[in-house]
Scaffold this active site. Structure first.
Site, PDB file in Angstrom:
ATOM      1  N   HIS A  27      54.475  24.832  40.139  1.00 24.82           N
ATOM      2  CA  HIS A  27      53.813  25.884  39.363  1.00 24.82           C
ATOM      3  C   HIS A  27      52.318  25.859  39.630  1.00 24.82           C
ATOM      4  O   HIS A  27      51.754  24.826  39.994  1.00 24.82           O
ATOM      5  CB  HIS A  27      54.091  25.725  37.860  1.00 24.82           C
ATOM      6  CG  HIS A  27      53.387  24.554  37.232  1.00 24.82           C
ATOM      7  ND1 HIS A  27      52.096  24.634  36.742  1.00 24.82           N
ATOM      8  CD2 HIS A  27      53.784  23.277  37.004  1.00 24.82           C
ATOM      9  CE1 HIS A  27      51.743  23.455  36.242  1.00 24.82           C
ATOM     10  NE2 HIS A  27      52.743  22.621  36.395  1.00 24.82           N
ATOM     11  N   CYS A  28      51.697  27.027  39.485  1.00 25.62           N
ATOM     12  CA  CYS A  28      50.237  27.115  39.565  1.00 25.62           C
ATOM     13  C   CYS A  28      49.738  27.381  38.149  1.00 25.62           C
ATOM     14  O   CYS A  28      50.369  26.974  37.182  1.00 25.62           O
ATOM     15  CB  CYS A  28      49.810  28.191  40.547  1.00 25.62           C
ATOM     16  SG  CYS A  28      50.387  29.846  40.129  1.00 25.62           S
ATOM     17  N   MET A  29      48.646  28.072  38.010  1.00 23.44           N
ATOM     18  CA  MET A  29      48.066  28.269  36.680  1.00 23.44           C
ATOM     19  C   MET A  29      48.855  29.232  35.809  1.00 23.44           C
ATOM     20  O   MET A  29      48.838  29.117  34.591  1.00 23.44           O
ATOM     21  CB  MET A  29      46.627  28.773  36.808  1.00 23.44           C
ATOM     22  CG  MET A  29      45.697  27.723  37.355  1.00 23.44           C
ATOM     23  SD  MET A  29      43.992  28.206  37.149  1.00 23.44           S
ATOM     24  CE  MET A  29      43.885  28.302  35.365  1.00 23.44           C
ATOM     25  N   THR A  30      49.554  30.177  36.418  1.00 31.98           N
ATOM     26  CA  THR A  30      50.265  31.187  35.629  1.00 31.98           C
ATOM     27  C   THR A  30      51.702  31.419  36.083  1.00 31.98           C
ATOM     28  O   THR A  30      52.430  32.148  35.423  1.00 31.98           O
ATOM     29  CB  THR A  30      49.531  32.542  35.690  1.00 31.98           C
ATOM     30  OG1 THR A  30      49.456  32.974  37.056  1.00 31.98           O
ATOM     31  CG2 THR A  30      48.126  32.431  35.114  1.00 31.98           C
ATOM     32  N   ARG A  31      52.134  30.803  37.195  1.00 30.80           N
ATOM     33  CA  ARG A  31      53.427  31.151  37.770  1.00 30.80           C
ATOM     34  C   ARG A  31      54.318  29.952  38.057  1.00 30.80           C
ATOM     35  O   ARG A  31      53.833  28.892  38.445  1.00 30.80           O
ATOM     36  CB  ARG A  31      53.235  31.915  39.090  1.00 30.80           C
ATOM     37  CG  ARG A  31      52.389  33.148  38.966  1.00 30.80           C
ATOM     38  CD  ARG A  31      52.213  33.832  40.306  1.00 30.80           C
ATOM     39  NE  ARG A  31      51.371  35.017  40.171  1.00 30.80           N
ATOM     40  CZ  ARG A  31      51.252  35.962  41.088  1.00 30.80           C
ATOM     41  NH1 ARG A  31      51.919  35.869  42.222  1.00 30.80           N
ATOM     42  NH2 ARG A  31      50.478  37.005  40.886  1.00 30.80           N
TER      43      ARG A  31
END
Length: 198
Positions: A27-31
């Site tokens: 995951h990244c910051m929003t996904r």
């Protein structure tokens, strides 16, 4: 750990084709970023319709579920419903269905994502400073201007170190080692670090 996102996590895993269809997950910051064995098994429209999901897209060889800033909490729940959770990793180098370009994009986005909020914050401070000057609240000769300007520039002064730290995390190496390498590279360039002993 809170069970707030348990149902959402179950639904996401089910609609991406089940845990057996998940090759890797990060995951990244929003996904949530899935590398699926078969992208066609994922029900993109059904995932988009889930309460708590902003969007679902395919990009760079990945199936991405946009969650928002609470993505890490959702990620922790999703992992529980994937049978081979111990094998989940953000290294996509061995995935045949991900192109070299996709791997490069994943590395770049994974490196820059943690730093984006700091850069955005610096931009907001710059914008505030511009407004203060425009409305003659502060002048460019004042100490207030220099302090605020320094605050907005701080992220860029230390950007090599921040990028090195973030890249080290992405590459699964010791962050301190990566930061030292970033410092070595920065000190080899002309600038305050290189000139401090002159």
């Amino acid at each position: 750990m809170s069970k707030k996102y348990e149902k959402l996590a179950q639904d996401i895993v089910e609609k991406v084709g089940g845990s057996e269809n998940v090759s890797t997950l990060t995951h990244c910051m929003t996904r949530l970023r899935f590398a699926l064995n078969q992208n066609k098994k994922a029900d993109q429209d059904a995932i988009k319709a889930l309460d708590g999901v902003i969007d679902a897209i395919e990009s760079g060889g990945q199936f991405q579920v946009v969650i928002g800033t609470h993505v890490e909490e959702v990620y922790e729940e999703v992992v529980k419903y994937i049978k081979h959770a111990e094998n989940i990793d953000d290294k996509l180098s061995n995935e045949k269905n991900v192109s070299v370009f996709g791997k490069l994009i994943d590395f770049i986005s994974g490196t820059f994502s943690p730093i984006v909020p700091a850069i955005a914050g610096a931009g907001m401070i710059k914008a505030l400073l511009a407004l203060l000057i425009l409305f003659n609240v502060v002048s460019k000769a004042s100490q207030t201007y220099y302090v605020i300007n320094f605050m907005s520039d701080a992220i860029f002064y230390f950007l090599p170190f921040l990028l090195a730290y973030s890249a080290a995390n992405k590459l699964k190496m010791q962050p301190c080692t990566g930061t030292c390498v970033g410092g070595d590279i920065a000190s080899s360039e002309s600038g305050p670090i290189a000139n401090c002993g002159q």
